[in-house]
Design a protein around this motif. Sequence first.
Motif, PDB file in Angstrom:
ATOM      1  N   ARG A  16      19.138  19.076  31.498  1.00  0.00           N
ATOM      2  CA  ARG A  16      19.213  17.770  32.159  1.00  0.00           C
ATOM      3  C   ARG A  16      20.445  16.985  31.745  1.00  0.00           C
ATOM      4  NH1 ARG A  16      12.985  15.384  32.100  1.00  0.00           N
ATOM      5  NH2 ARG A  16      11.923  17.381  32.130  1.00  0.00           N
ATOM      6  N   GLY A  17      21.410  17.654  31.112  1.00  0.00           N
ATOM      7  CA  GLY A  17      22.653  16.982  30.782  1.00  0.00           C
ATOM      8  C   GLY A  17      22.595  16.087  29.574  1.00  0.00           C
ATOM      9  N   LEU A  18      21.498  16.139  28.816  1.00  0.00           N
ATOM     10  CA  LEU A  18      21.368  15.318  27.621  1.00  0.00           C
ATOM     11  C   LEU A  18      21.995  16.027  26.421  1.00  0.00           C
ATOM     12  CD1 LEU A  18      17.705  14.129  28.225  1.00  0.00           C
ATOM     13  CD2 LEU A  18      19.811  12.848  28.669  1.00  0.00           C
ATOM     14  N   TYR A  19      22.170  15.300  25.341  1.00  0.00           N
ATOM     15  CA  TYR A  19      22.772  15.853  24.122  1.00  0.00           C
ATOM     16  C   TYR A  19      21.923  15.465  22.915  1.00  0.00           C
ATOM     17  CZ  TYR A  19      27.151  16.292  26.818  1.00  0.00           C
ATOM     18  OH  TYR A  19      28.106  16.603  27.746  1.00  0.00           O
ATOM     19  N   VAL A  20      21.797  16.403  21.976  1.00  0.00           N
ATOM     20  CA  VAL A  20      21.276  16.004  20.669  1.00  0.00           C
ATOM     21  C   VAL A  20      22.447  15.426  19.884  1.00  0.00           C
ATOM     22  CG1 VAL A  20      19.377  17.649  20.603  1.00  0.00           C
ATOM     23  CG2 VAL A  20      21.628  18.339  19.740  1.00  0.00           C
ATOM     24  N   ALA A  21      22.142  14.503  18.972  1.00  0.00           N
ATOM     25  CA  ALA A  21      23.208  13.848  18.224  1.00  0.00           C
ATOM     26  C   ALA A  21      23.954  14.838  17.349  1.00  0.00           C
ATOM     27  CB  ALA A  21      22.631  12.720  17.376  1.00  0.00           C
ATOM     28  N   SER A  22      23.222  15.799  16.785  1.00  0.00           N
ATOM     29  CA  SER A  22      23.790  16.806  15.892  1.00  0.00           C
ATOM     30  C   SER A  22      22.792  17.955  15.804  1.00  0.00           C
ATOM     31  CB  SER A  22      24.040  16.204  14.503  1.00  0.00           C
ATOM     32  OG  SER A  22      24.525  17.175  13.597  1.00  0.00           O
ATOM     33  N   GLU A  42      33.303  12.369  29.716  1.00  0.00           N
ATOM     34  CA  GLU A  42      33.299  12.983  31.050  1.00  0.00           C
ATOM     35  C   GLU A  42      33.547  11.966  32.163  1.00  0.00           C
ATOM     36  OE1 GLU A  42      33.109  16.130  31.502  1.00  0.00           O
ATOM     37  OE2 GLU A  42      32.225  16.948  29.666  1.00  0.00           O
ATOM     38  N   LEU A  43      33.750  10.710  31.798  1.00  0.00           N
ATOM     39  CA  LEU A  43      33.828   9.645  32.801  1.00  0.00           C
ATOM     40  C   LEU A  43      34.951   9.865  33.805  1.00  0.00           C
ATOM     41  CD1 LEU A  43      32.897   6.874  33.861  1.00  0.00           C
ATOM     42  CD2 LEU A  43      34.401   5.805  32.164  1.00  0.00           C
ATOM     43  N   HIS A  44      36.098  10.331  33.345  1.00  0.00           N
ATOM     44  CA  HIS A  44      37.256  10.472  34.229  1.00  0.00           C
ATOM     45  C   HIS A  44      37.329  11.845  34.888  1.00  0.00           C
ATOM     46  CE1 HIS A  44      38.928   6.617  33.035  1.00  0.00           C
ATOM     47  NE2 HIS A  44      38.653   6.926  31.788  1.00  0.00           N
ATOM     48  N   ARG A  49      29.181  16.090  35.485  1.00  0.00           N
ATOM     49  CA  ARG A  49      28.460  16.063  34.213  1.00  0.00           C
ATOM     50  C   ARG A  49      28.110  14.640  33.779  1.00  0.00           C
ATOM     51  NH1 ARG A  49      30.654  20.747  30.182  1.00  0.00           N
ATOM     52  NH2 ARG A  49      29.308  19.538  28.801  1.00  0.00           N
ATOM     53  N   PHE A  50      28.986  13.696  34.080  1.00  0.00           N
ATOM     54  CA  PHE A  50      28.700  12.305  33.726  1.00  0.00           C
ATOM     55  C   PHE A  50      27.427  11.846  34.426  1.00  0.00           C
ATOM     56  CE2 PHE A  50      29.164   7.676  34.238  1.00  0.00           C
ATOM     57  CZ  PHE A  50      29.480   7.295  32.946  1.00  0.00           C
ATOM     58  N   GLU A  51      27.351  12.101  35.733  1.00  0.00           N
ATOM     59  CA  GLU A  51      26.169  11.702  36.489  1.00  0.00           C
ATOM     60  C   GLU A  51      24.913  12.432  35.993  1.00  0.00           C
ATOM     61  OE1 GLU A  51      29.453  12.105  39.707  1.00  0.00           O
ATOM     62  OE2 GLU A  51      29.135  12.679  37.614  1.00  0.00           O
ATOM     63  N   GLU A  52      25.044  13.728  35.724  1.00  0.00           N
ATOM     64  CA  GLU A  52      23.889  14.501  35.277  1.00  0.00           C
ATOM     65  C   GLU A  52      23.314  13.946  33.980  1.00  0.00           C
ATOM     66  OE1 GLU A  52      22.590  19.122  34.255  1.00  0.00           O
ATOM     67  OE2 GLU A  52      24.711  18.561  34.281  1.00  0.00           O
ATOM     68  N   THR A  53      24.188  13.536  33.081  1.00  0.00           N
ATOM     69  CA  THR A  53      23.727  12.963  31.817  1.00  0.00           C
ATOM     70  C   THR A  53      22.915  11.695  32.069  1.00  0.00           C
ATOM     71  OG1 THR A  53      25.545  13.891  30.528  1.00  0.00           O
ATOM     72  CG2 THR A  53      24.479  11.918  29.643  1.00  0.00           C
ATOM     73  N   TYR A  54      23.392  10.858  32.967  1.00  0.00           N
ATOM     74  CA  TYR A  54      22.659   9.623  33.253  1.00  0.00           C
ATOM     75  C   TYR A  54      21.379   9.880  34.027  1.00  0.00           C
ATOM     76  CZ  TYR A  54      25.577   6.298  30.957  1.00  0.00           C
ATOM     77  OH  TYR A  54      26.193   5.573  29.965  1.00  0.00           O
ATOM     78  N   TYR A  55      21.354  10.924  34.847  1.00  0.00           N
ATOM     79  CA  TYR A  55      20.088  11.275  35.495  1.00  0.00           C
ATOM     80  C   TYR A  55      19.049  11.647  34.435  1.00  0.00           C
ATOM     81  CZ  TYR A  55      22.917  11.756  39.776  1.00  0.00           C
ATOM     82  OH  TYR A  55      23.761  11.540  40.828  1.00  0.00           O
ATOM     83  N   ARG A 120      33.618   3.767  39.790  1.00  0.00           N
ATOM     84  CA  ARG A 120      34.473   4.901  40.136  1.00  0.00           C
ATOM     85  C   ARG A 120      33.946   5.705  41.310  1.00  0.00           C
ATOM     86  NH1 ARG A 120      35.512   3.443  35.302  1.00  0.00           N
ATOM     87  NH2 ARG A 120      37.511   3.863  34.315  1.00  0.00           N
ATOM     88  N   GLY A 121      32.919   5.185  41.964  1.00  0.00           N
ATOM     89  CA  GLY A 121      32.396   5.858  43.151  1.00  0.00           C
ATOM     90  C   GLY A 121      31.490   7.032  42.857  1.00  0.00           C
ATOM     91  N   LYS A 122      31.011   7.147  41.624  1.00  0.00           N
ATOM     92  CA  LYS A 122      30.110   8.237  41.281  1.00  0.00           C
ATOM     93  C   LYS A 122      28.694   7.921  41.760  1.00  0.00           C
ATOM     94  CE  LYS A 122      32.683   9.640  37.124  1.00  0.00           C
ATOM     95  NZ  LYS A 122      33.068  10.988  37.597  1.00  0.00           N
ATOM     96  N   LYS A 123      27.959   8.938  42.110  1.00  0.00           N
ATOM     97  CA  LYS A 123      26.590   8.766  42.583  1.00  0.00           C
ATOM     98  C   LYS A 123      25.667   8.663  41.369  1.00  0.00           C
ATOM     99  CE  LYS A 123      23.197  10.625  45.847  1.00  0.00           C
ATOM    100  NZ  LYS A 123      22.010  10.517  44.952  1.00  0.00           N
TER     101      LYS A 123
END
Length: 339
Positions: A16-22, A42-44, A49-55, A120-123
């Motif tokens: 789901r595009g999430l990350y563990v801190a370490s 990943e913003l630029h 991947r940026f959107e997937e992380t926020y989903y 930035r127009g990302k969905k």
Amino acid sequence: MRDQVQRVLDTLRQPRGLYVASPSNTYHYIWIRDISYIALSELHRDNGRFEETYYGLLDILRKYEWKLTYHATKRPVETYEYIHPRYTADTLEEVNQPWGNAQNDAIGAFLFGIGEGLRRGKKMLRDERDRKMIQLLVQYLTTLEYWMDEDNGMWEENRERHASSIGACAAGLLAIQPYFDVPWEPIQAGLSALFQLLPRESATKECDLALLSLVYPYELVPRAMREVIINRVEERLLRQSGVIRYEGDLYYQEDGKEAEWCMGLPWLGLCHATIGNMDKAQSYLTRTVQVMAHGAKIPELYVMHRRQPNENTPLGWSHALWLVLFDTISSGKTAHIFH
């Protein structure tokens, strides 16, 4: 070097595009704040991947929609009532243990990322339910009166009013205001409270690494205040292998010497970039490489006397800041990374 640092960060990426801190046992969790900062790397890019992380983060909020709905109108009092900042990596459940869970800056960081993505127009929103989650967070911060709230802050410690938490919330609300119903009053109250605290972080902390967030990523304060914050951090907190969080920090303190946080180096570099000091930005990029552990892993911190990184190596947040700094320098941008 960039590819190496990116590959290490990618090892922390979960479904789901999430990350563990370490990968360490103590940090193998999903933190809203850490992920919001990691996502900025990943913003630029236009790889989704940026959107997937926020989903992924929005899915967590959906899971706790009942809690958001309740506290959108009823102010949380006990720490456990706050929107939780930390979740298990496998089930995405709230971590049920005593912790400094009142972390308003995590909510501000999340909203800021949503707003920057939309700009930035990302969905960033998949449907009306996602939109509802964001609107509930706006109501939550307003009901909480975040500008007066004593939270645990970025370092999850004692509760008091933190400039970095107030600033994060104000920046988050400002970022989403063009796209959501965000009254001006809570933003104005937040900015007023922030400038009453500055240049201090809180009543007990005159100088704090967390203040760098007001410079990068939020760019919330004018250039003169950015310079004050940067200079104070460099003069009082900068050390050989990183930046101490604040004077007297007990976390991994040894023989009276505070632990040195590696992410403070690229963070200072990014702050210098926002005011056009690209030579200084480059020096901090290089300096971070010098404190990398084997395999281009950037630790959370070094214990002063032993000159050894702690077990939270690599730390995703550290890697993300280095990647953003590398890309900023490579792109030739001199200021206003976001705005």
